[in-house]
Design an enzyme around this catalytic site. Sequence first.
Site, mmCIF file in Angstrom:
data_model
loop_
_atom_site.group_PDB
_atom_site.id
_atom_site.type_symbol
_atom_site.label_atom_id
_atom_site.label_comp_id
_atom_site.label_asym_id
_atom_site.label_seq_id
_atom_site.Cartn_x
_atom_site.Cartn_y
_atom_site.Cartn_z
ATOM 1 N N GLY A 1 0.800 -1.215 0.000
ATOM 2 C CA GLY A 1 0.000 0.000 0.000
ATOM 3 C C GLY A 1 0.834 1.267 0.000
ATOM 4 O O GLY A 1 2.064 1.255 0.114
ATOM 5 N N HIS A 2 0.150 2.399 -0.116
ATOM 6 C CA HIS A 2 0.803 3.691 -0.259
ATOM 7 C C HIS A 2 1.585 4.060 0.995
ATOM 8 O O HIS A 2 1.211 3.740 2.117
ATOM 9 C CB HIS A 2 -0.224 4.780 -0.576
ATOM 10 C CG HIS A 2 -1.338 4.875 0.425
ATOM 11 N ND1 HIS A 2 -1.217 5.562 1.606
ATOM 12 C CD2 HIS A 2 -2.598 4.371 0.405
ATOM 13 C CE1 HIS A 2 -2.342 5.493 2.272
ATOM 14 N NE2 HIS A 2 -3.200 4.766 1.578
ATOM 15 N N SER A 3 2.731 4.712 0.777
ATOM 16 C CA SER A 3 3.557 5.308 1.830
ATOM 17 C C SER A 3 4.219 4.283 2.744
ATOM 18 O O SER A 3 4.605 4.607 3.869
ATOM 19 C CB SER A 3 2.736 6.302 2.673
ATOM 20 O OG SER A 3 2.104 7.257 1.844
#
Length: 255
Positions: A148-150
């Site tokens: 997922g993001h980040s």
Amino acid sequence: QPPRPPAGVHPTAVVATTARIGADSSIGPYVTIGEGVTIGDRAVLHPHVCIYAGVSIGRDFLAHSHAVVREYCRIGNRVVLQNGAIIGSDGYAFAQRADRSHHKIIGSGIVILEDDVEVQAHSSIDRANFGETRICRGAKIDSLVQIGHSCTIGEDALLCAQVGVAGSTHIGKRVVMAGQSALAGHLTVGDDAVITAQSATSHDVEPGKMVSGSPAFDNRQWLRAVAAYERLPEILRTVRRLAAEFEAMKEKAGS
């Protein structure tokens, strides 16, 4: 060793005039390379690879057919993308409106793959909402993995097939996530931790810890719990027998 295609740009490839490609590189049929892309020496891009605008890629890059690197992502040296790997896809980020419909949040961040990273077939690494999603040096991402993001994946970490990592999670160095294991978002997994197959956790994992189960807990305790689980029917029969004997003793004492 697999055959190495000859250096040069295939006539069906579409390469932006502002793209810069290093020496001895091979750009295969139907490859697309966007504006402002830089690719280091000795790269091999197999048919139908797509590199979006603004991407920076180091030396000895190898991308198999249908791999995609999205806009402005940065890739180090000796990185391998297997078939269908997606680097920099949009994060799964939506805000709910008053009518409970969903507004898409566009991620302004990027993905960084450091040197010697390999991402295997049909895995997806989301771009950050802000800042970066970073896969550190030497990490190996198996097939059908979702990051997922980040997130940050530490050096030499191993994420096996069908692993799922929710956004803003930090995974330390040399962590092993076995097949189909999963992490909730905003977690920290310490260096050298191991998450065994099909385990999932919504809590941080201490460095060097091995956890199992869903929700995951200490592996040794989990092994004892699993051994006990198999004996539950026998334990239930024993409890019922003891309860019946206790009731009989109470009746006898009362009489």
